[in-house]
Design a protein around this motif. Structure first.
Motif, mmCIF file in Angstrom:
data_model
loop_
_atom_site.group_PDB
_atom_site.id
_atom_site.type_symbol
_atom_site.label_atom_id
_atom_site.label_comp_id
_atom_site.label_asym_id
_atom_site.label_seq_id
_atom_site.Cartn_x
_atom_site.Cartn_y
_atom_site.Cartn_z
ATOM 1 N N ASP A 1 47.063 18.315 21.278
ATOM 2 C CA ASP A 1 45.938 17.394 21.468
ATOM 3 C C ASP A 1 44.594 18.010 21.093
ATOM 4 O OD1 ASP A 1 47.710 15.488 22.366
ATOM 5 O OD2 ASP A 1 47.365 15.915 24.488
ATOM 6 N N ARG A 2 44.530 19.336 21.105
ATOM 7 C CA ARG A 2 43.290 20.038 20.745
ATOM 8 C C ARG A 2 43.256 20.425 19.274
ATOM 9 N NH1 ARG A 2 45.126 22.362 25.539
ATOM 10 N NH2 ARG A 2 45.802 24.154 24.328
ATOM 11 N N LYS A 3 44.217 19.897 18.484
ATOM 12 C CA LYS A 3 44.333 20.167 17.051
ATOM 13 C C LYS A 3 44.694 21.620 16.745
ATOM 14 C CE LYS A 3 42.812 15.989 16.050
ATOM 15 N NZ LYS A 3 43.747 14.935 16.105
ATOM 16 N N GLN A 4 45.335 22.290 17.691
ATOM 17 C CA GLN A 4 45.803 23.653 17.489
ATOM 18 C C GLN A 4 47.246 23.623 17.010
ATOM 19 O OE1 GLN A 4 45.127 24.818 21.558
ATOM 20 N NE2 GLN A 4 43.343 26.068 20.992
ATOM 21 N N MET A 5 47.595 24.539 16.093
ATOM 22 C CA MET A 5 48.948 24.606 15.562
ATOM 23 C C MET A 5 49.909 25.115 16.642
ATOM 24 S SD MET A 5 48.232 26.164 11.769
ATOM 25 C CE MET A 5 47.095 27.422 12.342
ATOM 26 N N ILE A 6 50.978 24.360 16.849
ATOM 27 C CA ILE A 6 51.972 24.736 17.861
ATOM 28 C C ILE A 6 53.397 24.694 17.299
ATOM 29 C CG2 ILE A 6 50.563 24.020 19.820
ATOM 30 C CD1 ILE A 6 52.389 21.446 19.888
ATOM 31 N N GLY A 7 53.525 24.443 16.016
ATOM 32 C CA GLY A 7 54.847 24.373 15.409
ATOM 33 C C GLY A 7 54.751 23.898 13.976
ATOM 34 N N SER A 8 55.913 23.606 13.407
ATOM 35 C CA SER A 8 55.991 23.188 12.008
ATOM 36 C C SER A 8 57.076 22.137 11.840
ATOM 37 C CB SER A 8 56.353 24.377 11.111
ATOM 38 O OG SER A 8 55.484 25.459 11.304
ATOM 39 N N SER A 9 56.881 21.273 10.848
ATOM 40 C CA SER A 9 57.917 20.340 10.409
ATOM 41 C C SER A 9 58.042 20.470 8.905
ATOM 42 C CB SER A 9 57.559 18.894 10.753
ATOM 43 O OG SER A 9 57.662 18.678 12.130
ATOM 44 N N LEU A 10 59.258 20.486 8.422
ATOM 45 C CA LEU A 10 59.504 20.586 6.995
ATOM 46 C C LEU A 10 60.683 19.702 6.621
ATOM 47 C CD1 LEU A 10 59.293 23.844 8.121
ATOM 48 C CD2 LEU A 10 59.018 24.113 5.692
#
Length: 96
Positions: A49-58
């Motif tokens: 919600d804070r626009k911080q990276m917490i993972g990835s999707s590919l």
């Protein structure tokens, strides 16, 4: 080619973001190679919600599961303990 949807969530310890930022240039180099070989379809960071990276999707594609495993064995986000939970599902990009 077999296509795969990969959802990966980062570790949540206090050094997790630092590890991600350290590994990020190496991860991008790996993805550039996947793109050049036609294996990378699309991907990006999962944000909180804070626009911080917490993972990835590919979404990636390989001829065999063995080729997928070979890539994963060299993926910097796995080797450098960025991704904690990785979910891989068979996928089919819509042909529209």
């Amino acid at each position: 080619m077999n296509q795969y949807l990969i959802s990966a969530l980062d570790f949540t310890d206090e050094n997790a973001l630092q590890r991600r930022l350290h590994a990020r240039p190496m991860h991008f180099e790996t993805v550039r190679k996947l793109k050049a070989s036609g294996n990378f379809i699309i991907g990006g960071a999962i944000l909180n919600d804070r626009k911080q990276m917490i993972g990835s999707s590919l979404i990636v594609q390989f001829e065999t599961d063995r080729q997928l495993s070979a890539w994963l064995a060299e993926e910097p986000y796995l080797l450098l303990k960025v991704w904690e939970k990785v979910d891989i599902k068979p996928f089919k990009v819509a042909d529209v």
